[in-house]
Design a protein around this motif. Sequence first.
Motif, PDB file in Angstrom:
ATOM      1  N   HIS A 156       0.890  -1.150   0.049  1.00 52.21           N
ATOM      2  CA  HIS A 156      -0.071   0.024  -0.077  1.00 52.21           C
ATOM      3  C   HIS A 156       0.841   1.261   0.092  1.00 52.21           C
ATOM      4  CE1 HIS A 156      -2.587   2.821   2.645  1.00 52.21           C
ATOM      5  NE2 HIS A 156      -2.828   3.009   0.988  1.00 52.21           N
ATOM      6  N   PHE A 157       0.687   1.898  -0.988  1.00 48.83           N
ATOM      7  CA  PHE A 157       1.659   3.129  -1.003  1.00 48.83           C
ATOM      8  C   PHE A 157       0.942   4.379  -0.464  1.00 48.83           C
ATOM      9  CE2 PHE A 157       3.918   6.522  -3.120  1.00 48.83           C
ATOM     10  CZ  PHE A 157       5.328   6.169  -3.234  1.00 48.83           C
ATOM     11  N   LYS A 158       1.803   4.910   0.506  1.00 47.58           N
ATOM     12  CA  LYS A 158       1.090   5.699   1.276  1.00 47.58           C
ATOM     13  C   LYS A 158       2.266   6.685   1.901  1.00 47.58           C
ATOM     14  CE  LYS A 158       2.022   2.357   4.229  1.00 47.58           C
ATOM     15  NZ  LYS A 158       2.552   1.359   3.728  1.00 47.58           N
ATOM     16  N   GLY A 159       1.782   7.728   2.749  1.00 49.81           N
ATOM     17  CA  GLY A 159       2.924   8.695   3.633  1.00 49.81           C
ATOM     18  C   GLY A 159       3.449   8.052   4.691  1.00 49.81           C
ATOM     19  N   GLY A 166       5.614   5.177   2.467  1.00 49.79           N
ATOM     20  CA  GLY A 166       6.096   3.695   2.425  1.00 49.79           C
ATOM     21  C   GLY A 166       5.616   3.012   1.092  1.00 49.79           C
ATOM     22  N   GLY A 167       6.485   2.496   0.490  1.00 48.55           N
ATOM     23  CA  GLY A 167       5.923   1.936  -0.950  1.00 48.55           C
ATOM     24  C   GLY A 167       6.546   0.260  -0.838  1.00 48.55           C
ATOM     25  N   ALA A 168       7.286  -0.035  -1.902  1.00 53.73           N
ATOM     26  CA  ALA A 168       7.762  -1.438  -1.988  1.00 53.73           C
ATOM     27  C   ALA A 168       8.977  -1.617  -1.103  1.00 53.73           C
ATOM     28  CB  ALA A 168       8.078  -1.626  -3.409  1.00 53.73           C
ATOM     29  N   LEU A 169       9.977  -0.579  -1.115  1.00 51.23           N
ATOM     30  CA  LEU A 169      11.205  -0.722  -0.422  1.00 51.23           C
ATOM     31  C   LEU A 169      10.916  -0.539   0.995  1.00 51.23           C
ATOM     32  CD1 LEU A 169      13.787   1.239  -2.406  1.00 51.23           C
ATOM     33  CD2 LEU A 169      13.288  -1.151  -2.504  1.00 51.23           C
ATOM     34  N   LYS A 170      10.042  -0.056   1.546  1.00 52.37           N
ATOM     35  CA  LYS A 170       9.660   0.175   2.923  1.00 52.37           C
ATOM     36  C   LYS A 170       9.079  -1.125   3.442  1.00 52.37           C
ATOM     37  CE  LYS A 170       8.796   2.098   7.066  1.00 52.37           C
ATOM     38  NZ  LYS A 170       7.906   1.238   7.642  1.00 52.37           N
ATOM     39  N   ASN A 171       8.130  -1.585   2.541  1.00 54.42           N
ATOM     40  CA  ASN A 171       7.483  -2.961   2.631  1.00 54.42           C
ATOM     41  C   ASN A 171       8.196  -4.161   3.023  1.00 54.42           C
ATOM     42  OD1 ASN A 171       5.205  -4.679   2.822  1.00 54.42           O
ATOM     43  ND2 ASN A 171       4.893  -4.772   0.849  1.00 54.42           N
ATOM     44  N   ILE A 274       4.598  -5.345  -6.605  1.00 49.58           N
ATOM     45  CA  ILE A 274       3.157  -4.485  -6.799  1.00 49.58           C
ATOM     46  C   ILE A 274       2.908  -3.284  -5.735  1.00 49.58           C
ATOM     47  CG2 ILE A 274       0.995  -4.539  -7.139  1.00 49.58           C
ATOM     48  CD1 ILE A 274       1.586  -7.818  -7.433  1.00 49.58           C
ATOM     49  N   ASN A 275       2.680  -2.210  -6.323  1.00 53.42           N
ATOM     50  CA  ASN A 275       2.175  -0.975  -5.416  1.00 53.42           C
ATOM     51  C   ASN A 275       0.700  -0.633  -5.883  1.00 53.42           C
ATOM     52  OD1 ASN A 275       4.744  -0.984  -4.371  1.00 53.42           O
ATOM     53  ND2 ASN A 275       5.307   1.183  -5.097  1.00 53.42           N
ATOM     54  N   LEU A 276       0.001  -0.305  -4.855  1.00 51.44           N
ATOM     55  CA  LEU A 276      -1.488  -0.030  -5.026  1.00 51.44           C
ATOM     56  C   LEU A 276      -1.456   1.404  -4.383  1.00 51.44           C
ATOM     57  CD1 LEU A 276      -3.753  -3.041  -4.585  1.00 51.44           C
ATOM     58  CD2 LEU A 276      -2.499  -2.415  -6.326  1.00 51.44           C
ATOM     59  N   VAL A 277      -1.619   2.380  -5.094  1.00 48.48           N
ATOM     60  CA  VAL A 277      -1.695   3.941  -4.682  1.00 48.48           C
ATOM     61  C   VAL A 277      -3.150   4.319  -4.698  1.00 48.48           C
ATOM     62  CG1 VAL A 277      -0.669   5.871  -5.073  1.00 48.48           C
ATOM     63  CG2 VAL A 277       0.501   4.008  -6.050  1.00 48.48           C
ATOM     64  N   MET A 278      -3.503   4.145  -3.493  1.00 54.48           N
ATOM     65  CA  MET A 278      -4.925   4.057  -3.025  1.00 54.48           C
ATOM     66  C   MET A 278      -5.053   4.457  -1.805  1.00 54.48           C
ATOM     67  SD  MET A 278      -6.331   0.145  -3.400  1.00 54.48           S
ATOM     68  CE  MET A 278      -7.985   0.802  -3.217  1.00 54.48           C
ATOM     69  N   ASP A 279      -6.006   5.265  -1.163  1.00 57.97           N
ATOM     70  CA  ASP A 279      -6.357   5.612   0.166  1.00 57.97           C
ATOM     71  C   ASP A 279      -4.715   6.104   0.848  1.00 57.97           C
ATOM     72  OD1 ASP A 279      -8.876   4.922   0.378  1.00 57.97           O
ATOM     73  OD2 ASP A 279      -8.420   2.770   0.376  1.00 57.97           O
ATOM     74  N   VAL A 280      -4.156   7.147  -0.119  1.00 54.50           N
ATOM     75  CA  VAL A 280      -3.032   7.697   0.385  1.00 54.50           C
ATOM     76  C   VAL A 280      -2.918   8.412   1.661  1.00 54.50           C
ATOM     77  CG1 VAL A 280      -0.975   8.798  -0.318  1.00 54.50           C
ATOM     78  CG2 VAL A 280      -2.477   7.595  -2.215  1.00 54.50           C
TER      79      VAL A 280
END
Length: 376
Positions: A156-159, A166-171, A274-280
């Motif tokens: 989940h791509f978010k702040g 927080g995106g792929a690398l953070k996850n 996979i990144n889902l950029v939603m509810d950011v």
Amino acid sequence: MEEKAKVYWCDFRAVPGTNLLEKLKRLMRHAGIETIDFDKKMAAIKIHFGEPGNLSYLRPNYAKAVADVVKELGGMPFLTDCNTLYVGRRKNALDHLETAYENGFSPFSTGCHVLIGDGLKGTDDIEVPVRNGELCKTAKIGKAIMDADVFISLSHFKGHECTGFGGALKNIGMGCGSRAGKMEQHNSGKPSVDTKLCRGCHVCEKNCAQDAIYFDENCHAHIDHERCVGCGRCLGSCNFDAIYNENSSANDDLNRKIAEYSMAVVDGRDNFHINLVMDVSPYCDCHPENDLPIIPDVGMFASFDPVALDQACADMCNKMDVTNGSLLDEHIHAHDFKDHHDHFTNVSPQTDWKVCLEHAEKIGLGTRNYELIKVQ
């Protein structure tokens, strides 16, 4: 000239006759997941199950779509995450599994099992060499994650209050670290309190798993650095900007360590992201709440290169309008606002997400140079 990494994406439009889950499966196949040999291989799908009370985490339906594709290709998928440092309901495997089930991630809803990567108490890890590591020569990764034959991140791509977003690398990097690994990544700097801004609300104390926060006779918070592990949980929980990081390089070091831990996880085996950029939301799904999204939903993205993937998502986010009434909108209209020309840094000015991607590129994890390909 450096070859561009391919990043595939689709928007969230779904006309009659199709749906978003079918679009996600189509996106994965266009991005090339079928080129991975899944036959009778165990595939770890790294996901964040969401802290109870938070509603911005990814719906289990998306996890099922990924698991279904893996099974169609002959693989044996499982959902996984590692235990947390901070107070909450994901710090041991029993609470973590209950949280996953409560938030809808069960074998019945996702079509695959849930395994906590670093075991019952977060101590089941393995030291993995970090190729080209500068800050970490080895990384403490959950053993179940390293035992998998194939690694997939579904993020989940978010702040994020410490890393910008927080995106792929953070996850991957932080998420796959065992409790000891998370502590190692966070220990570059420890926060302090500006007592002039502290309201004595005790919210930071409730969010500290190390009992490192205490209050003086004036009800002002203080942080015991001997106990503090530097997880940064208190930074995100303070509504009055009273908590700050004295070490200006701490968040940069954290970002670099996340890149190096990510390298340890994916290096030398098949991986897909996979990144889902939603509810950011402005902050991480580790919070037991979620704020209004700072921008509209963007789309679903997939790539073999997690660095290019995160760069593409960040670039797309920064092209989006700001959501009225969001925390980002509030910051922009504050009297002392300094524009960083970046949505994520404008939410959390003490962060610089670019450091993570630059370091990831430097150590050979991927490239920030990408070609964006839209899938219908």
